[in-house]
Design an enzyme around this catalytic site. Sequence first.
Site, short mmCIF file in Angstrom:
data_model
loop_
_atom_site.label_atom_id
_atom_site.label_comp_id
_atom_site.label_asym_id
_atom_site.label_seq_id
_atom_site.Cartn_x
_atom_site.Cartn_y
_atom_site.Cartn_z
N SER A 153 0.86 -1.19 0.00
CA SER A 153 0.00 0.00 0.00
C SER A 153 0.89 1.23 0.00
CB SER A 153 -0.87 -0.02 1.26
OG SER A 153 -1.51 1.22 1.44
N TYR A 166 -2.72 -1.18 9.95
CA TYR A 166 -2.74 -1.43 8.51
C TYR A 166 -1.44 -0.95 7.88
CZ TYR A 166 -4.27 -1.24 3.63
OH TYR A 166 -4.35 -1.42 2.27
N1 LIG Z 1 -8.59 -0.71 -2.55
C1 LIG Z 1 -7.53 0.05 -2.39
O1 LIG Z 1 -7.59 1.28 -2.67
C2 LIG Z 1 -6.22 -0.53 -1.90
C3 LIG Z 1 -5.10 0.32 -1.86
C4 LIG Z 1 -3.88 -0.20 -1.41
C5 LIG Z 1 -3.80 -1.54 -1.05
N2 LIG Z 1 -4.89 -2.34 -1.11
C6 LIG Z 1 -4.74 -3.75 -0.74
O2 LIG Z 1 -5.26 -4.57 -1.75
C7 LIG Z 1 -5.75 -5.79 -1.20
C8 LIG Z 1 -7.18 -6.01 -1.61
O3 LIG Z 1 -7.94 -4.94 -1.08
P1 LIG Z 1 -9.44 -4.60 -1.54
O4 LIG Z 1 -9.50 -3.14 -1.73
O5 LIG Z 1 -9.87 -5.50 -2.63
O6 LIG Z 1 -10.20 -4.93 -0.18
P2 LIG Z 1 -11.63 -5.56 0.10
O7 LIG Z 1 -12.58 -5.11 -0.95
O8 LIG Z 1 -11.92 -5.26 1.51
O9 LIG Z 1 -11.35 -7.13 -0.09
C9 LIG Z 1 -10.53 -7.79 0.84
C10 LIG Z 1 -10.56 -9.26 0.54
O10 LIG Z 1 -9.85 -9.94 1.59
C11 LIG Z 1 -10.68 -10.95 2.10
N3 LIG Z 1 -10.40 -11.19 3.51
C12 LIG Z 1 -10.45 -10.29 4.51
N4 LIG Z 1 -10.21 -10.90 5.69
C13 LIG Z 1 -10.02 -12.21 5.41
C14 LIG Z 1 -9.79 -13.35 6.20
N5 LIG Z 1 -9.71 -13.28 7.54
N6 LIG Z 1 -9.65 -14.55 5.59
C15 LIG Z 1 -9.76 -14.65 4.25
N7 LIG Z 1 -10.00 -13.61 3.45
C16 LIG Z 1 -10.14 -12.40 4.02
C17 LIG Z 1 -12.10 -10.44 1.91
O11 LIG Z 1 -13.02 -11.50 1.95
P3 LIG Z 1 -14.61 -11.21 2.19
O12 LIG Z 1 -15.11 -10.56 0.95
O13 LIG Z 1 -15.15 -12.56 2.39
O14 LIG Z 1 -14.68 -10.32 3.38
C18 LIG Z 1 -11.97 -9.82 0.54
O15 LIG Z 1 -12.09 -10.79 -0.48
C19 LIG Z 1 -5.55 -5.67 0.32
O16 LIG Z 1 -4.35 -6.30 0.70
C20 LIG Z 1 -5.45 -4.17 0.54
O17 LIG Z 1 -4.72 -3.85 1.70
C21 LIG Z 1 -6.10 -1.86 -1.53
#
Ligand SMILES: NC(=O)c1ccc[n+]([C@@H]2O[C@H](COP(=O)([O-])OP(=O)(O)OC[C@H]3O[C@@H](n4cnc5c(N)ncnc54)[C@H](OP(=O)(O)O)[C@@H]3O)[C@@H](O)[C@H]2O)c1
Length: 247
Positions: A153, A166
């Site tokens: 991130s 985080y």
């Molecule tokens: N979106 C952004 O702007 C952004 C920016 C920088 C970095 N990131 C990183 O990118 C990655 C994906 O983020 P995202 O934005 O797609 O987030 P998200 O929409 O919240 O999705 C997170 C995913 O992780 C799964 N997850 C969470 N806790 C879990 C657990 N205990 N066991 C198994 N699976 C679990 C969730 O499953 P459920 O759907 O079942 O809850 C979901 O599929 C993360 O590592 C995040 O830190 C995102």
Amino acid sequence: MFNYDAPADLLQNKVILVTGAGSGIGRTAALTYARHGATVILLGRTISKLEAVYDEIENNGWPQAAIYPMNLEGAREQDYASLAATLEREFGHLDGLLNNAGLLGELKPIAQYDAETWHRVMQVNLNAPFLLTRELLPLLRTAEQASVIFTSSTVGHEGRANWGAYSVSKFATEGLMQTLADEEDGISQVRINSLNPGATRTAMRATAFPAEASDASAPPEEIMPLYLYLIGKDSLGVSGKAFHAQR
Ligand SMILES: NC(=O)c1ccc[n+]([C@@H]2O[C@H](COP(=O)([O-])OP(=O)(O)OC[C@H]3O[C@@H](n4cnc5c(N)ncnc54)[C@H](OP(=O)(O)O)[C@@H]3O)[C@@H](O)[C@H]2O)c1
């Protein structure tokens, strides 16, 4: 935006595991990998979401996926060993691992940060990718060109007030990536890199920035060129590096 034009058959005959594959960026990455020919192992905690991705892959006629339900918050070492044994038995090889699942936790100053939330965030964002990667490393080493991606991130590169566990978990993820990449250098073909998606339109983004307009961040589809580049053969020999999908 990272610029890369992936050939349609980039991931033919490849087996790739994606964590958090049921929603957000992980869902789009799983579909994108399948569309490029990969057999994708969909790991996540909500079975109905994983089944929806599985069905979408099947309906498109892409290689049949596999579902592996696992809650990374409660998983024990033995669960990761069982997963590795299952993959070895069912697929015989593993070509890619996208450590994507993540937990935001709470946005609060360290001075007020709840200890239990701290541990949960560290468990999902740091400890789980460590255990998963460690257990899958022997299988990854047997592949010719395996790739491991850790999801970072912007706040894993520069600390920012209120991003708490985080941010710290993502700094540590960079350390894990660099350490492992240095260890694998010269002893295996496995390449290890980190990927910062940048602001991306998902549930996590909406939680972190509730007042932001939904079109202010990139849809997950737009950041897929870097996900394809790092998992496919065009990044062969690239290891130990931090990539940014959007700059
Ligand atoms: N979106 C952004 O702007 C952004 C920016 C920088 C970095 N990131 C990183 O990118 C990655 C994906 O983020 P995202 O934005 O797609 O987030 P998200 O929409 O919240 O999705 C997170 C995913 O992780 C799964 N997850 C969470 N806790 C879990 C657990 N205990 N066991 C198994 N699976 C679990 C969730 O499953 P459920 O759907 O079942 O809850 C979901 O599929 C993360 O590592 C995040 O830190 C995102």
